[in-house]
Design an enzyme around this catalytic site. Structure first.
Site, PDB file in Angstrom:
ATOM      1  N   CYS A 117       8.696  -0.778  -3.654  1.00 32.74           N
ATOM      2  CA  CYS A 117       9.548  -0.164  -4.621  1.00 32.74           C
ATOM      3  C   CYS A 117      10.606   0.810  -4.061  1.00 32.74           C
ATOM      4  O   CYS A 117      11.481   0.321  -3.186  1.00 32.74           O
ATOM      5  CB  CYS A 117       8.747   0.627  -5.510  1.00 32.74           C
ATOM      6  SG  CYS A 117       9.852   0.900  -7.283  1.00 32.74           S
ATOM      7  N   HIS A 152       5.801  -3.643  -8.512  1.00 32.21           N
ATOM      8  CA  HIS A 152       4.611  -2.671  -8.100  1.00 32.21           C
ATOM      9  C   HIS A 152       3.267  -3.839  -8.388  1.00 32.21           C
ATOM     10  O   HIS A 152       2.703  -3.587  -9.528  1.00 32.21           O
ATOM     11  CB  HIS A 152       4.524  -1.799  -9.176  1.00 32.21           C
ATOM     12  CG  HIS A 152       5.198  -0.519  -8.703  1.00 32.21           C
ATOM     13  ND1 HIS A 152       4.699   0.366  -7.766  1.00 32.21           N
ATOM     14  CD2 HIS A 152       6.435  -0.072  -9.127  1.00 32.21           C
ATOM     15  CE1 HIS A 152       5.876   1.384  -7.427  1.00 32.21           C
ATOM     16  NE2 HIS A 152       6.768   1.257  -8.437  1.00 32.21           N
ATOM     17  N   GLU A 154       0.712  -3.709  -7.274  1.00 36.42           N
ATOM     18  CA  GLU A 154      -0.504  -2.967  -7.046  1.00 36.42           C
ATOM     19  C   GLU A 154      -0.773  -2.219  -8.528  1.00 36.42           C
ATOM     20  O   GLU A 154      -2.039  -1.711  -8.569  1.00 36.42           O
ATOM     21  CB  GLU A 154      -0.408  -1.983  -5.813  1.00 36.42           C
ATOM     22  CG  GLU A 154       0.471  -0.526  -6.272  1.00 36.42           C
ATOM     23  CD  GLU A 154       1.777  -0.978  -6.392  1.00 36.42           C
ATOM     24  OE1 GLU A 154       2.463   0.207  -6.296  1.00 36.42           O
ATOM     25  OE2 GLU A 154       2.357  -2.115  -6.133  1.00 36.42           O
TER      26      GLU A 154
END
Length: 304
Positions: A142, A237, A239
């Site tokens: 990001c 993102h 994750e």
């Protein structure tokens, strides 16, 4: 892990055309296995949640991974206790003499600031420059991806009219399907985004040092990589946990911000309904591919 086959096995050529990772006997017998050392510069405000997000993915591997958490000294985080930082984090001066197999630089909620106005910008650029000779491969997430694109490749971010938040569809560039980072990826996959800025797709496409691997019509460029594999940039993102976008949306509302409901996230676009995680498998693929092909396979057993 790779498949170990004799050099002249006929199936080897078939497997390689199918993008299966094959290792020959000679190389396999020369390998010594040691733990991977990964340093994580965690710039996210809710550090403990980010730690869990990343460690979950890094831990889903047959490789032993040793983690060092890094914090800034030019900026004091406000959303984490000092005791947590002192117990689990170190600063750059304490590790600058070391070498690491991999590094992760996370996002940070500072996209609307120009890079030079970020309090720890000089510290971040010092770390990125140090990594050029002390880290095998770095994964930038990001804002961390935008910072790397700007500092290393001169690509500037641009502000968006409204926050890009939600789950977006991405397509892999057909010319990039054999790139090792994308092994196991579907041609089309979804991933979360949460940011106020973007990069113009023409800039990485016109950069001779970068590969644009996957992008979204709605969210823009997503996965980029330097041609030597030493820098991987993910503008979103993968994750994130299932509820992370929901928590961010509710936090923004509590702050009185005018934000839209995260796109394609809540069932029926109804924030009262619980979202479902539809990107988990590709999150694991991204991290395992990065660890295997760009960290483990490229790092010498002994740094010289």
């Amino acid at each position: 892990m790779p498949i170990n086959v004799p050099r002249n096995l006929p199936a080897k050529d078939v497997l390689e055309t199918e993008n299966i990772f094959v290792m020959e006997d000679e190389r396999a017998t020369m390998q010594d296995i040691r733990p991977l050392n990964i340093v994580i510069l965690n710039l996210m405000p809710e550090k403990e949640k980010t730690e869990a997000h990343l460690l979950r993915l890094l831990g889903n591997s047959p490789l032993q991974v040793n983690i060092t958490f890094l914090r800034t000294v030019s900026y004091e985080p406000k959303n984490v206790s000092r005791s947590h930082l002192e117990a689990f984090y170190t600063d750059f001066d304490s590790i600058r003499h070391q070498r690491f197999d991999g590094m992760i630089i996370t996002g940070a909620p500072i996209e609307l600031l120009t890079f030079e106005d970020v309090l720890y910008w000089k510290e971040i650029t010092t770390i990125m420059d140090w990594a050029e000779t002390n880290v095998t491969s770095s994964l930038h997430i990001c804002w961390g991806a935008q910072a790397a694109l700007y500092h290393l490749y001169g690509i500037q971010k641009v502000p968006l009219e409204q926050k890009c938040s939600g789950i977006f569809r991405h397509r892999i560039d057909p010319a990039m399907r054999n790139v090792e980072l994308l092994r196991g990826f579907d041609d089309e996959f979804i991933a979360p985004h949460s940011r106020y800025t973007n990069i113009n797709i023409q800039e990485p496409e016109g950069n001779d040092d970068l590969l644009l691997l996957a992008s979204s019509k709605e969210a823009g460029p997503f996965l980029l990589m330097s041609k030597d594999g030493r820098h991987v940039m993910a503008t979103g993102h993968l994750e994130y946990d299932t509820a992370t976008l929901k928590e961010e949306y509710e936090r923004d509302l509590d702050r009185g911000l005018s934000v839209q409901i995260p796109a394609h996230y809540f069932p029926n676009n109804d924030p009262s309904e619980e979202p479902m995680n539809r990107w988990r498998s590709h999150a694991h693929l991204l991290f395992s591919n990065w660890l295997n092909y760009y960290v483990y396979q490229q790092t010498p057993f002994e740094w010289r």
